[in-house]
Design a protein around this motif. Structure first.
Motif, short mmCIF file in Angstrom:
data_model
loop_
_atom_site.label_atom_id
_atom_site.label_comp_id
_atom_site.label_asym_id
_atom_site.label_seq_id
_atom_site.Cartn_x
_atom_site.Cartn_y
_atom_site.Cartn_z
N ASP A 202 0.83 -1.21 0.00
CA ASP A 202 0.00 0.00 0.00
C ASP A 202 0.86 1.26 0.00
O ASP A 202 0.52 2.25 -0.65
CB ASP A 202 -0.94 0.02 1.20
CG ASP A 202 -2.20 -0.80 0.97
OD1 ASP A 202 -2.36 -1.31 -0.16
OD2 ASP A 202 -3.01 -0.91 1.90
N LEU A 203 1.96 1.22 0.72
CA LEU A 203 2.86 2.37 0.76
C LEU A 203 3.39 2.69 -0.63
O LEU A 203 3.36 3.84 -1.08
CB LEU A 203 4.01 2.07 1.73
CG LEU A 203 4.94 3.21 2.09
CD1 LEU A 203 4.18 4.30 2.83
CD2 LEU A 203 6.07 2.70 2.96
N VAL A 204 3.83 1.68 -1.35
CA VAL A 204 4.34 1.87 -2.71
C VAL A 204 3.23 2.33 -3.65
O VAL A 204 3.43 3.22 -4.49
CB VAL A 204 5.01 0.57 -3.22
CG1 VAL A 204 5.35 0.67 -4.69
CG2 VAL A 204 6.26 0.26 -2.40
N MET A 205 2.04 1.73 -3.51
CA MET A 205 0.92 2.10 -4.39
C MET A 205 0.46 3.54 -4.17
O MET A 205 0.07 4.22 -5.12
CB MET A 205 -0.25 1.13 -4.18
CG MET A 205 0.00 -0.24 -4.78
SD MET A 205 -1.36 -1.39 -4.51
CE MET A 205 -2.66 -0.62 -5.45
N ILE A 206 0.52 4.03 -2.94
CA ILE A 206 0.15 5.43 -2.68
C ILE A 206 1.21 6.36 -3.25
O ILE A 206 0.89 7.39 -3.84
CB ILE A 206 -0.07 5.65 -1.17
CG1 ILE A 206 -1.34 4.94 -0.73
CG2 ILE A 206 -0.17 7.14 -0.85
CD1 ILE A 206 -1.59 4.95 0.76
N ILE A 207 2.47 6.03 -3.09
CA ILE A 207 3.55 6.88 -3.63
C ILE A 207 3.46 6.98 -5.14
O ILE A 207 3.60 8.06 -5.72
CB ILE A 207 4.93 6.32 -3.20
CG1 ILE A 207 5.13 6.51 -1.70
CG2 ILE A 207 6.05 7.01 -3.97
CD1 ILE A 207 6.35 5.81 -1.14
N THR A 208 3.18 5.85 -5.82
CA THR A 208 3.11 5.87 -7.28
C THR A 208 1.78 6.41 -7.80
O THR A 208 1.64 6.67 -8.99
CB THR A 208 3.33 4.46 -7.85
OG1 THR A 208 2.33 3.58 -7.34
CG2 THR A 208 4.72 3.95 -7.52
N GLY A 209 0.79 6.53 -6.92
CA GLY A 209 -0.52 7.04 -7.33
C GLY A 209 -1.46 5.96 -7.85
O GLY A 209 -2.52 6.26 -8.39
N ASP A 210 -1.08 4.70 -7.71
CA ASP A 210 -1.93 3.60 -8.17
C ASP A 210 -3.11 3.34 -7.25
O ASP A 210 -4.12 2.81 -7.67
CB ASP A 210 -1.11 2.32 -8.33
CG ASP A 210 -0.14 2.40 -9.49
OD1 ASP A 210 -0.39 3.20 -10.41
OD2 ASP A 210 0.87 1.67 -9.47
#
Length: 122
Positions: free
Chosen positions: A102-110
């Protein structure tokens, strides 16, 4: 026994009050006057259009919530995914794996809010 019963009661009450439903999709209603030429006459007509609205959620806020409280599912609650937030809370961030995803997905905007897109991005 009494302590676990009160925890389940609070969890049930939270879930019951968090499912307030609104319009199925947030839209912004725009009205404008348009001049139409018909048979050499100019007529004015009011035209209504609808556009997708932003959710009012900030990507920065979602990121901060994910960093500090993501293991408890607070980021999912903020973005409008209540059931996934509860599941993430029960599993303590999917044993840390879901937290990182979730952390990566929020950073990338996904990972977007449930009702539209971010009004403020990184």
């Amino acid at each position: 026994m009494k302590k676990s019963l009160s925890i389940y009661t609070l969890l049930f009450a939270f879930l019951a009050f968090s499912f307030n439903t609104h319009a199925s999709f947030p839209v912004k209603k725009n009205k404008e006057v348009v001049e139409v030429i018909k048979d050499n006459k100019v007529e004015k007509k009011e035209v209504t259009s609808y556009a997708a609205a932003y959710s009012g959620k900030s990507q920065t806020t979602a990121l901060l919530l994910s960093i500090f409280l993501g293991g408890l599912g607070v980021d999912r609650f903020y973005l409008g995914y209540t059931l996934l937030g509860v599941l993430k809370l029960i599993t303590l961030g999917g044993f840390g794996i879901w937290y990182i995803i979730d952390l990566v997905m929020i950073i990338t905007g996904d990972l977007q809010p449930k009702n539209g897109s971010y009004s403020k991005t990184l």
